[in-house]
Design a protein around this motif. Structure first.
Motif, mmCIF file in Angstrom:
data_model
loop_
_atom_site.group_PDB
_atom_site.id
_atom_site.type_symbol
_atom_site.label_atom_id
_atom_site.label_comp_id
_atom_site.label_asym_id
_atom_site.label_seq_id
_atom_site.Cartn_x
_atom_site.Cartn_y
_atom_site.Cartn_z
ATOM 1 N N HIS A 36 0.894 -1.161 0.000
ATOM 2 C CA HIS A 36 0.000 0.000 0.000
ATOM 3 C C HIS A 36 0.927 1.204 0.000
ATOM 4 N N HIS A 44 -2.336 6.633 -4.061
ATOM 5 C CA HIS A 44 -1.954 5.371 -3.430
ATOM 6 C C HIS A 44 -2.041 4.250 -4.462
ATOM 7 N N LEU A 198 -7.495 0.231 -0.070
ATOM 8 C CA LEU A 198 -6.531 -0.267 0.929
ATOM 9 C C LEU A 198 -6.619 0.568 2.205
ATOM 10 N N CYS A 199 -6.841 1.888 2.057
ATOM 11 C CA CYS A 199 -7.056 2.761 3.232
ATOM 12 C C CYS A 199 -8.321 2.303 3.956
HETATM 13 ZN ZN LIG Z 1 -4.617 4.134 0.488
#
Ligand SMILES: [Zn+2]
Length: 227
Positions: A36, A44, A198-199
């Motif tokens: 990530h 990102h 992913l966050c």
């Molecule tokens: Zn992210």
């Protein structure tokens, strides 16, 4: 029960080949997957490639160069042309493995009046002659702008580009009708931080590559000043 649909064997071969090459690039430390990563743009991504590390393992580079050479083996090639240190190392390996035993020449990238420019040294001009068959080699193709300049340069000298071989090509790149062979054809998915899956999953953000740019300086030495 109907049998499972069979995959196209050519597509399967490409997929397998790509997996092997990604694994090789991972071994050099150049390719990072399942991560990530914060990119310099602020976006990102889950994948990252460090161009400088791609050609640091000679036996891998030779193996990858031989695969590109094998692909272009049916075409006669007089000259292998590249620009940039990584691409030059790879082009040596391609030329060494190509049955035509082509010569290796390289151009230099620069800026002229704010525009990108590629120049080949005057000593190489007798090697790239009218009707010479030229194979262009790149390590990573992200925008294709260097290749477009190289193609124009070759054609300006009256020579002919037989194809383009590279390690990695972003699939979004369109190239001017020349046969292109890349070991990996892949785009990184990039996300705005607000929309990054992913966050949302709470995966820790890897800021290493951005931090390194700011915090680390290349190693260098200077000649001592005259007393
Ligand atoms: Zn992210």
């Amino acid at each position: 029960m109907s049998p499972a649909p069979r995959k196209d064997p050519v597509a399967v071969e490409t997929e397998v080949r790509e997996k092997i090459h990604l694994e090789i690039l991972k071994r050099t430390g150049a390719y990072h997957a399942n991560d990530h990563v914060l990119l310099p743009s602020g976006q990102h991504t889950s994948e990252y490639i460090e161009k400088t590390l791609v050609t640091t393992e000679p036996s891998f580079t030779e193996g990858l160069g031989a695969v590109i050479a094998k692909h272009f083996a049916p075409w006669p090639v007089d000259v292998v042309l590249s620009t940039g240190p990584g691409a030059l190392i790879l082009s040596h390996c391609v030329a060494r493995a190509h049955p035509s035993r082509p010569v290796v020449v390289y151009g230099a990238k620069g800026l002229s009046g704010g525009k990108r420019r590629v120049t080949i040294p005057v000593e190489f001009q007798r090697l790239v002659r009218p009707a010479s068959k030229v194979l262009l080699i790149e390590d990573l193709v992200s925008t294709g702008s260097t290749l477009t300049l190289l193609i124009n340069l070759v054609e300006q000298l009256g020579a002919e580009v037989v194809g383009v071989g590279c390690l990695w090509r972003r699939t979004s790149v369109e190239l001017t009708g020349k046969p292109v062979f890349s070991l990996v054809s892949r785009d990184f998915p990039t996300y705005d931080p607000e929309e990054c899956p992913l966050c949302k999953k709470g995966v820790p953000l890897n800021e290493e590559f951005v931090r390194r740019r700011h915090a680390r300086r290349p190693s260098s030495v200077h000649e001592p000043k005259a007393p």
